[in-house]
Design a protein around this motif. Structure first.
Motif, PDB file in Angstrom:
ATOM      1  N   ALA A  69     -15.655  13.121 -15.847  1.00 28.93           N
ATOM      2  CA  ALA A  69     -14.541  13.844 -15.225  1.00 28.93           C
ATOM      3  C   ALA A  69     -13.632  12.863 -14.504  1.00 28.93           C
ATOM      4  CB  ALA A  69     -15.077  14.884 -14.252  1.00 28.93           C
ATOM      5  N   GLN A  70     -12.379  13.225 -14.443  1.00 27.07           N
ATOM      6  CA  GLN A  70     -11.431  12.376 -13.740  1.00 27.07           C
ATOM      7  C   GLN A  70     -11.443  12.678 -12.250  1.00 27.07           C
ATOM      8  OE1 GLN A  70      -7.766  13.164 -15.888  1.00 27.07           O
ATOM      9  NE2 GLN A  70      -8.038  11.292 -17.046  1.00 27.07           N
ATOM     10  N   SER A  71     -11.156  11.648 -11.459  1.00 30.86           N
ATOM     11  CA  SER A  71     -11.101  11.839 -10.011  1.00 30.86           C
ATOM     12  C   SER A  71     -10.177  10.797  -9.404  1.00 30.86           C
ATOM     13  CB  SER A  71     -12.491  11.738  -9.376  1.00 30.86           C
ATOM     14  OG  SER A  71     -13.004  10.436  -9.528  1.00 30.86           O
ATOM     15  N   VAL A  72      -9.790  11.064  -8.177  1.00 28.88           N
ATOM     16  CA  VAL A  72      -8.903  10.168  -7.442  1.00 28.88           C
ATOM     17  C   VAL A  72      -9.455   9.987  -6.041  1.00 28.88           C
ATOM     18  CG1 VAL A  72      -6.614   9.967  -6.395  1.00 28.88           C
ATOM     19  CG2 VAL A  72      -6.839  10.796  -8.733  1.00 28.88           C
ATOM     20  N   THR A  73      -9.458   8.762  -5.559  1.00 34.15           N
ATOM     21  CA  THR A  73      -9.875   8.461  -4.193  1.00 34.15           C
ATOM     22  C   THR A  73      -8.747   7.757  -3.470  1.00 34.15           C
ATOM     23  OG1 THR A  73     -12.182   8.204  -4.882  1.00 34.15           O
ATOM     24  CG2 THR A  73     -11.568   7.302  -2.741  1.00 34.15           C
ATOM     25  N   GLN A  74      -8.332   8.336  -2.364  1.00 30.31           N
ATOM     26  CA  GLN A  74      -7.320   7.704  -1.532  1.00 30.31           C
ATOM     27  C   GLN A  74      -8.022   7.134  -0.300  1.00 30.31           C
ATOM     28  OE1 GLN A  74      -4.135  11.174  -2.287  1.00 30.31           O
ATOM     29  NE2 GLN A  74      -3.331   9.487  -1.070  1.00 30.31           N
ATOM     30  N   LEU A  75      -7.918   5.833  -0.135  1.00 30.02           N
ATOM     31  CA  LEU A  75      -8.578   5.167   0.979  1.00 30.02           C
ATOM     32  C   LEU A  75      -7.710   5.255   2.227  1.00 30.02           C
ATOM     33  CD1 LEU A  75      -9.908   2.062  -0.956  1.00 30.02           C
ATOM     34  CD2 LEU A  75     -11.158   4.126  -0.299  1.00 30.02           C
ATOM     35  N   GLY A  76      -8.263   5.854   3.262  1.00 29.39           N
ATOM     36  CA  GLY A  76      -7.509   6.004   4.502  1.00 29.39           C
ATOM     37  C   GLY A  76      -6.791   7.326   4.549  1.00 29.39           C
ATOM     38  N   SER A  77      -7.263   8.214   5.403  1.00 29.45           N
ATOM     39  CA  SER A  77      -6.597   9.508   5.520  1.00 29.45           C
ATOM     40  C   SER A  77      -5.342   9.401   6.384  1.00 29.45           C
ATOM     41  CB  SER A  77      -7.545  10.544   6.130  1.00 29.45           C
ATOM     42  OG  SER A  77      -7.976  10.118   7.407  1.00 29.45           O
ATOM     43  N   HIS A  78      -5.270   8.315   7.174  1.00 29.20           N
ATOM     44  CA  HIS A  78      -4.119   8.145   8.049  1.00 29.20           C
ATOM     45  C   HIS A  78      -3.768   6.666   8.125  1.00 29.20           C
ATOM     46  CE1 HIS A  78      -2.053   9.673  11.993  1.00 29.20           C
ATOM     47  NE2 HIS A  78      -1.251   9.003  11.216  1.00 29.20           N
ATOM     48  N   VAL A  79      -2.513   6.356   7.858  1.00 26.13           N
ATOM     49  CA  VAL A  79      -2.009   4.987   7.950  1.00 26.13           C
ATOM     50  C   VAL A  79      -0.808   4.987   8.894  1.00 26.13           C
ATOM     51  CG1 VAL A  79      -0.860   3.139   6.682  1.00 26.13           C
ATOM     52  CG2 VAL A  79      -2.829   4.284   5.674  1.00 26.13           C
ATOM     53  N   SER A  80      -0.791   4.016   9.805  1.00 26.12           N
ATOM     54  CA  SER A  80       0.309   3.902  10.745  1.00 26.12           C
ATOM     55  C   SER A  80       0.943   2.521  10.609  1.00 26.12           C
ATOM     56  CB  SER A  80      -0.197   4.118  12.174  1.00 26.12           C
ATOM     57  OG  SER A  80       0.874   4.055  13.096  1.00 26.12           O
ATOM     58  N   VAL A  81       2.259   2.491  10.468  1.00 23.55           N
ATOM     59  CA  VAL A  81       2.981   1.222  10.366  1.00 23.55           C
ATOM     60  C   VAL A  81       4.180   1.263  11.308  1.00 23.55           C
ATOM     61  CG1 VAL A  81       2.278   0.868   7.972  1.00 23.55           C
ATOM     62  CG2 VAL A  81       4.470   1.973   8.468  1.00 23.55           C
ATOM     63  N   SER A  82       4.692   0.088  11.622  1.00 23.14           N
ATOM     64  CA  SER A  82       5.917   0.014  12.410  1.00 23.14           C
ATOM     65  C   SER A  82       7.120   0.087  11.486  1.00 23.14           C
ATOM     66  CB  SER A  82       5.959  -1.284  13.210  1.00 23.14           C
ATOM     67  OG  SER A  82       4.889  -1.344  14.122  1.00 23.14           O
ATOM     68  N   GLU A  83       8.212   0.586  12.000  1.00 21.12           N
ATOM     69  CA  GLU A  83       9.455   0.637  11.225  1.00 21.12           C
ATOM     70  C   GLU A  83       9.809  -0.771  10.775  1.00 21.12           C
ATOM     71  OE1 GLU A  83      12.797   2.210  13.368  1.00 21.12           O
ATOM     72  OE2 GLU A  83      13.728   2.988  11.541  1.00 21.12           O
ATOM     73  N   GLY A  84      10.126  -0.918   9.475  1.00 18.47           N
ATOM     74  CA  GLY A  84      10.458  -2.220   8.922  1.00 18.47           C
ATOM     75  C   GLY A  84       9.276  -2.965   8.327  1.00 18.47           C
ATOM     76  N   ALA A  85       8.072  -2.504   8.581  1.00 13.50           N
ATOM     77  CA  ALA A  85       6.876  -3.154   8.060  1.00 13.50           C
ATOM     78  C   ALA A  85       6.558  -2.675   6.657  1.00 13.50           C
ATOM     79  CB  ALA A  85       5.685  -2.884   8.985  1.00 13.50           C
ATOM     80  N   LEU A  86       5.681  -3.423   5.995  1.00 10.62           N
ATOM     81  CA  LEU A  86       5.240  -3.069   4.645  1.00 10.62           C
ATOM     82  C   LEU A  86       4.383  -1.802   4.687  1.00 10.62           C
ATOM     83  CD1 LEU A  86       4.690  -3.857   1.583  1.00 10.62           C
ATOM     84  CD2 LEU A  86       2.638  -5.005   2.469  1.00 10.62           C
ATOM     85  N   VAL A  87       4.631  -0.931   3.720  1.00 17.78           N
ATOM     86  CA  VAL A  87       3.788   0.252   3.542  1.00 17.78           C
ATOM     87  C   VAL A  87       2.882   0.016   2.344  1.00 17.78           C
ATOM     88  CG1 VAL A  87       3.736   2.713   2.972  1.00 17.78           C
ATOM     89  CG2 VAL A  87       5.539   1.813   4.466  1.00 17.78           C
TER      90      VAL A  87
END
Lengths: 116, 116
Positions: free
Chosen positions: B1-19
């Motif tokens: 079966a296919q599945s997807v895993t997203q690591l990190g339920s919450h990510v915080s960055v500063s404006e202008g930083a890499l996402v």
């Protein structure tokens, strides 16, 4: 360009009542999907139509749920004898036919159901 | 079966930083992969999709994602975050498996916060 629309946007109902939601897809999109999204989760597939034919149903779609797309245009999703566990956002999506659009789905704003 | 895993339920960055939002998939067939964005109380908007053409896919709002088969990954990036990027992001996989022609399988989502 009119997107996918859903009605109502919010529905509060008492346990045991029946509810019906409507979805109007983007015109000429022959594929229509229903998903359910609970808090903190991604959308989960419920069912899928190609034109008026219901081609697939998830095991999440218990016998209290029924969906129709009578003329291959708008669709309705009915939940009978609602339970508190049915509280969720119900999302509708549509997709055009064509190899270049494989699985490219456009979502409506959703109907948020609260069962008290 | 296919599945997807997203690591990190919450990510915080500063404006202008890499996402950088991470997504790993599991699939026994060549997958179609998608990133969607969801703003509060709204439906999902398609950011970009991978359908076995170029491995680096550019989407809307300056986002891009790279398909890496060896790592079974499809991470989403944006060089410089903007306050308006604050939203929840969902990775999804789909494909013609088990007879299904339509449904997407979504990860649980990553909520992106952007600090001024």
């Amino acid at each position: 360009d009119t997107g996918v629309s859903q009605d109502p946007r919010h529905k509060i109902t008492k346990r045991g009542q029946n509810v019906t939601f409507r979805c109007d897809p983007i015109s000429e999109h022959n594929r229509l999907y229903w998903y359910r999204q609970t808090l903190g989760q991604g959308p989960e597939f419920l069912t899928y139509f190609q034109n008026e034919a219901q081609l697939e149903k998830s095991r999440l779609l218990s016998d209290r749920f029924s969906a129709e797309r009578p003329k291959g245009s708008f669709s309705t999703l009915e939940i009978q004898r609602t339970e508190q566990g049915d509280s969720a956002m119900y999302l509708c999506a549509s997709s055009p036919q064509g190899a270049q659009f494989v699985l490219e789905q456009y979502f409506g704003p959703g109907t948020r159901l609260t069962v008290t | 079966a296919q599945s997807v895993t997203q690591l990190g339920s919450h990510v915080s960055v500063s404006e202008g930083a890499l996402v950088l939002l991470r997504c790993n998939y599991s699939s026994s067939v060549p997958p179609y992969l998608f990133w969607y964005v969801q703003y509060p109380n709204q439906g999902l908007q398609l950011l970009l999709k991978y359908t076995s053409a170029a491995t680096l896919v550019k989407g809307i709002n300056g986002f891009e994602a790279e398909f890496k088969k060896s790592e079974t990954s499809f991470h989403l990036t944006k060089p410089s975050a903007h306050m308006s990027d604050a939203a929840e992001y969902f990775c999804a996989v789909g494909g013609n498996y088990g007879g299904s022609q339509g449904n997407l399988i979504f990860g649980k989502g990553t909520k992106l916060s952007v600090k001024p």
